[in-house]
Write a protein that holds these residues in place. Structure first.
Motif, PDB file in Angstrom:
ATOM      1  N   LYS A  57       0.802  -1.220   0.000  1.00 35.29           N
ATOM      2  CA  LYS A  57       0.000   0.000   0.000  1.00 35.29           C
ATOM      3  C   LYS A  57       0.843   1.283   0.000  1.00 35.29           C
ATOM      4  CE  LYS A  57      -3.368   0.675   2.830  1.00 35.29           C
ATOM      5  NZ  LYS A  57      -4.592   1.113   2.137  1.00 35.29           N
ATOM      6  N   ARG A  59       1.999   2.363   2.829  1.00 42.07           N
ATOM      7  CA  ARG A  59       1.327   2.961   3.998  1.00 42.07           C
ATOM      8  C   ARG A  59       2.343   3.375   5.054  1.00 42.07           C
ATOM      9  NH1 ARG A  59      -4.117   1.948   6.231  1.00 42.07           N
ATOM     10  NH2 ARG A  59      -4.140   2.018   8.494  1.00 42.07           N
ATOM     11  N   SER A 147      -7.952  -0.869   4.168  1.00 42.30           N
ATOM     12  CA  SER A 147      -8.565  -0.822   2.840  1.00 42.30           C
ATOM     13  C   SER A 147      -7.511  -1.174   1.793  1.00 42.30           C
ATOM     14  CB  SER A 147      -9.145   0.557   2.585  1.00 42.30           C
ATOM     15  OG  SER A 147      -8.194   1.562   2.915  1.00 42.30           O
ATOM     16  N   ASN A 149      -6.411  -0.265  -1.047  1.00 46.94           N
ATOM     17  CA  ASN A 149      -6.007   0.729  -2.037  1.00 46.94           C
ATOM     18  C   ASN A 149      -4.559   1.114  -1.802  1.00 46.94           C
ATOM     19  OD1 ASN A 149      -7.467   1.783   0.420  1.00 46.94           O
ATOM     20  ND2 ASN A 149      -6.304   3.607  -0.172  1.00 46.94           N
ATOM     21  N   SER A 155     -10.672   4.371  -1.388  1.00 48.51           N
ATOM     22  CA  SER A 155     -10.755   2.959  -1.027  1.00 48.51           C
ATOM     23  C   SER A 155     -11.508   2.183  -2.104  1.00 48.51           C
ATOM     24  CB  SER A 155     -11.475   2.809   0.315  1.00 48.51           C
ATOM     25  OG  SER A 155     -10.725   3.448   1.324  1.00 48.51           O
ATOM     26  N   GLU A 184     -15.854   3.258   4.750  1.00 53.23           N
ATOM     27  CA  GLU A 184     -15.287   2.357   5.740  1.00 53.23           C
ATOM     28  C   GLU A 184     -16.097   2.332   7.037  1.00 53.23           C
ATOM     29  OE1 GLU A 184     -13.821   4.787   4.155  1.00 53.23           O
ATOM     30  OE2 GLU A 184     -11.847   4.231   3.388  1.00 53.23           O
ATOM     31  N   HIS A 240      -6.170  11.655   1.866  1.00 55.04           N
ATOM     32  CA  HIS A 240      -6.810  10.430   1.444  1.00 55.04           C
ATOM     33  C   HIS A 240      -7.724  10.702   0.278  1.00 55.04           C
ATOM     34  CE1 HIS A 240      -6.268   7.668   4.982  1.00 55.04           C
ATOM     35  NE2 HIS A 240      -6.381   6.820   3.985  1.00 55.04           N
TER      36      HIS A 240
HETATM   37 MG    MG Z   1      -7.872   3.169   4.314  1.00 60.17          MG
END
Ligand code: MG
Ligand code: TXA
Length: 353
Positions: A57, A59, A147, A149, A155, A184, A240
């Motif tokens: 991701k 992330r 999620s 993505n 997402s 979400e 986001h």
């Molecule tokens: Mg997320």
């Protein structure tokens, strides 16, 4: 590795989920549908596996993951049981399986430290989706799943969204078709007998109030300054959902005034050479001229707006739209989650008429 549980025989479906479960047990990542959005799952007890989620991701490592379980019987092995109050139990009873993530004190050593990003708490939920539940049951594991993505993108509400973002970076996708809620889960935490909504989502504040009418409910707005004593979902500080084009939101009580303002703004952008888009609703789509007008659900049925929102944001990107104006929605019920995501997508650029 892409599996479509909708296509093919029922036997193939069960077989695909079994294969996905085996991959998860082996420490691989698998994307799967939940009732909210697609999640990217990995064994929450396996640090090597969880690392792959963050890598796929892109992330930030200080953003903790939600842990998904199939049954409340798994809770005592993950959280400090003596921290569970009757209010917690009432929420689980009312909303699980469903789009409510409850933040609880983690049982030390029960999960990879990457899952909790160094916090003493963990967010847990039981998703309300037959494919997710079967997958969770077959693994018998707590499954960490953000999620599915790329970090920062909308997402995924379809398996194809997952593929667009994560193809080649994950073990596989279980395709269960379109997700239901479309935004979400609601992330909540109970602190000193008060309820904090850390992220608005599929369960509304109004629904929480019905179950716990005596409990004060606070909403931690993502716009709040970082230095605050209020518990917050670390993820809310990140940008986001943003489409690639510029996007802002226009809101007002007078719908005529709103449409006139938006049309003028869009016409001016068009004259500057922008490729223009409008995010609006079925009732209002006929009001506008632009390169791409997306009717994102119906104002008379706000759940449909939530369901279609992320797909619409992705469509602007696919069509190469460079200038987007979005209409806002009333900030109540599921509208709170919709406005929360729209504001993040627009980098909080909002015009109130
Ligand atoms: Mg997320
Ligand atoms: O609907 C959903 O919740 C989806 C599906 C796949 O279940 N998952 C999801 O995960 O949205 P993710 O990682 O994209 O968002 C998790 C949010 C983040 O804002 C994160 O900061 C917050 O939950 N969170 C997770 N653990 C937390 C904790 N211990 N304390 C506070 N916030 C937490």
């Amino acid at each position: 590795n892409y599996w479509d549980v909708n296509q093919g025989a029922i036997g193939a479906t069960a077989q695909n989920i079994a294969e996905a479960a085996k991959l998860l047990q082996q420490g691989d990542t698998v994307a799967f549908p939940t009732e909210t959005v697609y999640g990217l799952g990995a064994d929450a007890t396996n640090t090597t596996a969880v690392l792959q989620i963050f890598a796929a991701k892109g992330r930030p490592s200080d953003n903790p993951l939600i842990v998904h379980i199939a049954d409340v019987n798994q809770l005592p092995s993950l959280v400090q049981s003596d921290s569970l109050t009757t209010d917690h139990l009432a929420l689980m009873q009312a909303f699980w399986p469903g789009p409510l993530t409850i933040v609880l004190p983690v049982l030390a050593g029960s999960l990879s430290p990457l899952v909790t990003a160094g916090l003493q708490t963990v967010g847990i939920r039981i998703p309300n989706h037959p494919v997710a539940l079967q997958l969770l049951r077959e693994t018998g594991l707590p499954i960490a799943a953000p999620s599915a993505n790329s970090s920062g993108r909308p997402s995924p509400t379809l398996a194809s969204h997952v593929r667009d973002d994560l193809d080649g970076k994950i073990g596989g996708i279980v395709d269960g078709g379109a997700t239901g809620v479309g935004v979400e889960s609601t992330v909540i935490q109970l602190v000193d007998g008060e309820l904090y909504i850390l992220r608005p989502g599929g369960v509304t504040a109004e629904q929480l109030h019905v179950v716990l009418p005596k409990l004060p409910i606070h909403v931690s707005e993502p716009t709040e300054v970082e230095a605050s004593d209020t518990p917050r979902a670390p993820g809310m500080k990140y940008t986001h959902y943003a489409p690639k084009g510029f996007m802002h939101i226009v809101q007002g009580d007078d719908v005529q005034e709103v449409s006139a303002w938006i049309q003028q703004d869009i016409d001016a952008a068009k004259a500057r050479g922008e490729s223009t888009g409008i995010l609006t609703f079925e009732e209002r789509a006929g009001e506008y001229r632009a390169d791409l007008i997306l009717a994102c659900g119906s104002l008379s049925e706000p759940d449909s707006i939530a369901r279609e929102l992320y797909g619409a944001l992705r469509t602007f990107d696919h069509q190469g739209i460079s200038y987007i104006v979005a209409e806002g929605v009333p900030d109540s019920g599921i509208g709170s989650a919709i406005m929360n995501r729209l504001l993040k997508a627009a980098g909080h650029e909002r015009i109130r008429l």
